[in-house]
Design a protein around this motif. Sequence first.
Motif, short mmCIF file in Angstrom:
data_model
loop_
_atom_site.label_atom_id
_atom_site.label_comp_id
_atom_site.label_asym_id
_atom_site.label_seq_id
_atom_site.Cartn_x
_atom_site.Cartn_y
_atom_site.Cartn_z
N GLY A 321 15.55 70.79 -2.00
CA GLY A 321 15.12 71.55 -0.51
C GLY A 321 14.00 70.87 -0.05
O GLY A 321 13.82 70.73 1.11
N ARG A 322 12.83 70.98 -0.85
CA ARG A 322 11.53 70.28 -0.48
C ARG A 322 11.86 68.98 0.27
O ARG A 322 11.35 68.63 1.31
CB ARG A 322 10.75 70.28 -1.47
N TRP A 323 12.59 68.25 -0.23
CA TRP A 323 12.74 66.81 0.18
C TRP A 323 13.47 66.90 1.35
O TRP A 323 13.38 66.08 2.34
CB TRP A 323 13.37 65.72 -0.79
N ARG A 324 14.50 67.67 1.46
CA ARG A 324 15.21 67.84 2.69
C ARG A 324 14.40 68.38 3.86
O ARG A 324 14.62 67.91 4.87
CB ARG A 324 16.59 68.74 2.47
N ILE A 366 14.77 56.91 13.38
CA ILE A 366 14.46 57.01 12.14
C ILE A 366 14.71 58.34 11.46
O ILE A 366 15.34 58.68 10.55
CB ILE A 366 13.01 56.41 11.69
N GLY A 367 14.32 59.38 12.19
CA GLY A 367 14.32 60.71 11.88
C GLY A 367 15.64 61.29 11.41
O GLY A 367 15.65 61.79 10.40
N PRO A 368 16.65 60.86 12.10
CA PRO A 368 18.11 61.41 11.62
C PRO A 368 18.32 60.63 10.21
O PRO A 368 18.99 61.17 9.25
CB PRO A 368 19.16 60.96 12.53
N LEU A 369 18.14 59.45 9.94
CA LEU A 369 18.15 58.62 8.81
C LEU A 369 17.52 59.31 7.68
O LEU A 369 17.99 59.55 6.60
CB LEU A 369 17.46 57.08 9.09
N THR A 370 15.96 59.77 7.80
CA THR A 370 15.19 60.46 6.85
C THR A 370 15.70 61.89 6.47
O THR A 370 15.86 62.22 5.35
CB THR A 370 13.99 60.63 7.27
N ALA A 371 16.30 62.51 7.48
CA ALA A 371 16.95 63.75 7.16
C ALA A 371 18.16 63.63 6.42
O ALA A 371 18.25 64.35 5.51
CB ALA A 371 17.41 64.40 8.42
N ARG A 372 18.93 62.48 6.47
CA ARG A 372 19.93 62.28 5.52
C ARG A 372 19.62 61.81 4.20
O ARG A 372 20.28 62.02 3.19
CB ARG A 372 21.03 61.38 6.55
#
Length: 425
Positions: A321-324, A366-372
């Motif tokens: 959860g921290r990484w997500r 990039i944001g949606p990619l890092t979220a995934r």
Amino acid sequence: MHSASVFIELGAIILVLGLLGRIAGRYGLSPIPLYLLGGLAFGHGGLLPLAASEEFVATGAEIGVVLLLLMLGLEYTAADLVTNLKAQYPAGAVDFALNALPGAGMALLLGWGPVAAVVLAGVTWISSSGVIAKVLGDLGRLGNRETPVILSILVLEDLSMALYLPILTALLAGAGLLAGSITLAVALVTAGAVLFVALRYGRLISRFVSHDDPEKLLLVVLGLTLLVAGIAQQLQVSAAVGAFLVGIALSGEAAEGAHSLLSPLRDLFAAVFFVFFGLNTTPSSIPPVLLPAAALAVVTVFTKIGTGYWAARRAGIGSGGRWRAGGALVARGEFSIVIAGLAVTAGIEPDLGPLATAYVLLLVIIGPLTARWTQPAAEWFARRRAGTGPAPVGPVAAPLTGSAPGAQSADGLELPAPSSASAAN
């Protein structure tokens, strides 16, 4: 003939925006980068420069900013804001230190001066609540335990705008220390007074504004917002802050009704705002600032991930959860452009607008990619480091619990309230 040209140009802009929005929705992307690219294409130095409708688009862009902040204020009650401030202010402080300072440092490194440093600090600091809310919904994470932590950080950032924007407005206007202090004092007193009135008399205000007829409700809320925004701008407080405070003062049925009625207007004028920002950016000015924008993007990707990781760890959430949480906070968008747009209008630094445009374009993609992929990537590296071999990388963990009713995002997505029933990860 002039009116015919205005209609043709406006019709073309809105039609193109609709088509770009469809393309973005088909591929699960935020439409913001496409709107910015559309503005670059229609702007000075673009493929099809506009002339007749430029003044109307500029006014529409200002309305877009006002509606963005109004809708954001409608998401929260004054009690919610006070509770979030008390519980999550350490996370807000870490967020500011890790993400505003890189922007300020880059502006000073480029020799742009202290005012530009304050502007770029805001651009790199504020995450996009609209993009993040959409990504959380698309990934099915609205019920995850880390989601309230993400929302708390976003709320604190939004609240900080009530202090940041008046300071920035005073600096951009060239106000001295005394004038700037007076402006900040007026902003603080105004914000405090609105919060007090909203806490004590919010129901009465909402009852006065509320009406069964949607037409009358729309006219009263929109008229009140524009009136307060104009008065705030006259007081050098910022029209956006005035609109935000109006949204906070409304609650209950009045807020819900206004939200549903104003959402289409918000979407239209917000899109016009992004186009207007692109119109004022010459495409040829972006390549010279692409390298510093990319460097700043790389640095602030890691600082946002670190912010979310620290905040989630403080809330007792497990490693996944921290990484997500960290990966979900990376996207920048509407408010970064709002801040940069104020500086562009004031003519502070010619390269600031192009750099902000390039920066937002990079991070909104990039944001949606890092979220995934942040959580799977972190687990893969952890396994490699432990010598157990690479783990299969999946797109993302499934949501751990169903979404609970809560506040809505700037995009109209329902976001959950904190739930003790959610799993640790």
